[in-house]
Structures are given as structure tokens and as C-alpha cells.
Design an enzyme around this catalytic site. Structure first.
Site: not given
Length: 340
Positions: A151-152
Site C-alpha cells: 500500500g502507498c
């Protein structure tokens, strides 16, 4: 070196569009089919003006069956829950699969179901998924055919904290992370809270205490540093299109200096092409449209604390760029190919 053929699922979204842009200019890649159910039949140029060359005249397709896909590598830039249905089919067809969503990041099914509010239905392939953080997991990624892209927010936090945790410089249960994200991080969906009039000149926290990246950050940092890691994480939506800015606070585990902390980052990231260690406080604009993450640390000796600031482009290093970086490793290409 022979070109490989790729396909993108969820190609009409922001991450999907960024993937198409990067793949279309990659010298060792041929961008093939692009799938987007809601835009099936539409020209790529009508949705993504930034995708270069002949890809502009490609039309989005609706996915029907795996044996019609000619690609060797399939990227899944799909909403949470959809990759679970498609990934097993593609893997059965012998495809390399890189999942940009959250469906395969957590091996603990109970954790997934608690934080994603969905049932984990992938079956046995979940155990095969390799967490795609190249700076810490490159050996496993190179040997893999199924990569779960991080995930970012998780990328910004894990890369910022891993060196100091591995070197034992901070208390693993003292970590507080405040992260800010541009609106594109929410994906290309119609919702009042992401409209211009709601976001402009405004900042707000969301999913306080139950964001899906919390177990991802804790699990991966725990595996990297071989200890139990607990974080307090609060994400914020800010009025920019793209970018993540994370400020992390942690208690030092001893009388360590700023030099000790910076040495830990140098030790682990000196040969990592997409990690930069600037000598001044990072800014979002310096990483926008790049696959770099900038990390900066400052020790507060009077409080025996360290503050670590990290920033990246959520659509590139936080999604599509890291996916291409992972593809490069899996396919035996130079890690930086098509990204510099």
C-alpha cells in the site's frame, strides 16, 4: 533483450492509468490488453491523456476469460475484493501476476477480514503471494510469480522505520505516524467527500484507528525486524492531487545520536536506487511523478526521540511505479528500467 507482453486490469483508474503510462514507455515491455469494465469500448485517449504513443488508440476491454489473454505479466489495479476472483484464474493460466490492491498483502485472513470488511476467498494462492517491497524483499520477489504490491501509506511508513527497527534504535511500541495523502489515493470514484468543494481548503483525518494499512505496516515491520511492532497511525486527506507525506515519531531505545540514526539509513539504503536521503526536510513536489521516496531523520536529544519524515508519489512509488519495479525484478530486468 526480448520484450514481454503485459495486460492491465482496472486500467481506467488512476493507478491503472499510471501503469499504462509507465509500461507504454518501458523499452522491454509491450503494452497489450487493457481491461476496464465500466469503460469497455472507450479509447484510452478519452480517459488518460498522459499515456504515450500507440497506446492512445487502444480500446478498453471487458475481461471475459483468461485463455484470451496473451500477456505474460498481468497487473491488477482493481478495487479491494476483485483481485481475489481474478488472480487464481490468471495464475492457473501460468501468468505472472502483480496485484496492486490489498487482497493479498495480509496472510492472516482474520486480520484481512477485520480491516478490509471483506471475506478472504483467494484460497491457497494467498500463501504464494510475495510482499513486493523491493528494498527489503528483492530475493523473494525475483523468485516469485505472484507479487502483492504494498500500500502507498505502508510504503512510506515501512521504508522510513525499517532501518531504525532493524538496528534496534527505537522502541517498537512507541511509534506514532501521521500521514497525509492527495485525493487520488482514494481512487477514481464518485463520492461527495472527494469532490472539489469538500476537499479544497480543507484537511481532515479519516479511518482513525482502523485503517487497512495498520496491520500491513505492523506485520511487515515485525517480520523485517523480528520483533512485535505496534503503531498509532492516522491518515489525513489534503487538497492536492497526488503525494503522501508521513511524519513518524518514535522513542529511542538508548542514547543514540542523529549520526547513529542516519548511519542506519545509509547502511540499508546506500545501494537502493529509489531511496533518497536528503539533508533538508523533504517536500512532496520533489517526488511527484517519480518512483523516489525521500526520507529524512532528526533526533530530539532532550526528549530521546526521533522524527522521521518520508514522502512519495502515491500513484508511482506508492502503486504503479513500485509494481513496475517489481516486474523488473521478476523478469530479470534492471531494477530501474523504465522508471528513471
Amino acid at each position: 533483450m526480448k520484450q514481454i507482453r503485459t495486460a492491465v486490469f482496472g486500467a481506467s483508474g488512476y493507478a491503472g492509468g499510471e501503469l499504462m503510462r509507465l509500461l507504454a514507455r518501458h523499452p522491454l515491455v509491450q503494452l497489450g490488453q487493457v481491461f476496464a469494465k465500466s469503460f469497455a469500448g472507450a479509447l484510452v485517449s478519452d480517459v488518460h491523456a498522459s499515456v504515450p504513443g500507440s497506446a492512445q488508440t487502444t480500446r478498453f476491454e471487458e475481461f471475459e476469460k483468461a485463455d484470451t489473454i496473451e500477456a505474460e505479466v498481468c497487473f491488477l489495479a482493481l478495487p479491494h475484493g476483485e483481485a481475489m476472483e481474478i488472480a487464481p484464474i490468471l495464475l492457473d493460466q501460468g501468468k505472472i501476476v502483480i496485484d496492486l490492491g490489498g487482497d493479498h498483502r495480509l496472510k492472516d485472513r482474520a486480520l484481512f477480514e477485520k480491516f478490509y470488511k471483506k471475506q478472504q476467498t483467494s484460497g491457497a494462492i494467498l500463501d504464494e503471494a510475495v510482499y513486493g517491497l523491493p528494498e527489503w524483499n528483492s530475493t523473494a520477489i525475483r523468485a516469485s510469480r505472484f507479487v502483492a504490491n504494498p500500500g502507498c501509506y505502508a510504503t512510506s511508513a515501512i521504508l522510513a522505520l525499517a532501518p531504525v527497527l532493524v538496528e534496534g534504535l527505537v522502541e517498537p511500541n512507541s511509534i506514532i505516524i501521521d500521514s497525509m495523502s492527495g485525493v487520488s489515493g482514494a481512487g477514481r470514484k464518485a463520492a461527495i467527500e472527494y469532490s472539489f468543494s469538500e476537499v479544497n481548503e480543507n484537511v481532515r483525518a479519516y479511518r482513525v484507528g482502523d485503517h487497512q494499512h495498520i496491520p500491513e505496516i505492523e506485520t511487515v515491520l515485525g517480520e523485517i525486524s523480528d520483533q512485535d511492532v505496534k503503531i498509532t497511525f492516522t491518515p489525513h486527506l489534503i487538497p492536492i492531487t497526488r503525494g503522501i507525506y508521513s511524519t513518524t515519531y518514535a522513542q529511542l531505545s538508548g542514547s543514540y545520536s542523529e549520526s547513529d540514526v542516519k548511519s542506519a539509513f545509509q547502511k540499508h539504503y546506500a545501494d537502493k536506487p529509489f531511496v533518497r536521503l536528503p539533508t533538508s526536510i523533504p517536500e512532496v513536489r520533489r517526488v511527484t511523478n517519480t518512483n523516489f521516496i525521500d526520507i529524512y531523520a532528526q533526533v530530539l536529544p532532550e526528549r530521546n526521540q526521533v522524527i522521521i519524515i518520508s514522502t512519495l508519489d502515491n500513484l508511482v512509488k506508492g502503486a504503479a511505479g513500485q509494481a513496475v519495479q517489481n516486474m523488473n525484478l521478476v523478469c530479470g530486468f534492471p531494477e530501474t528500467e523504465g522508471l528513471l
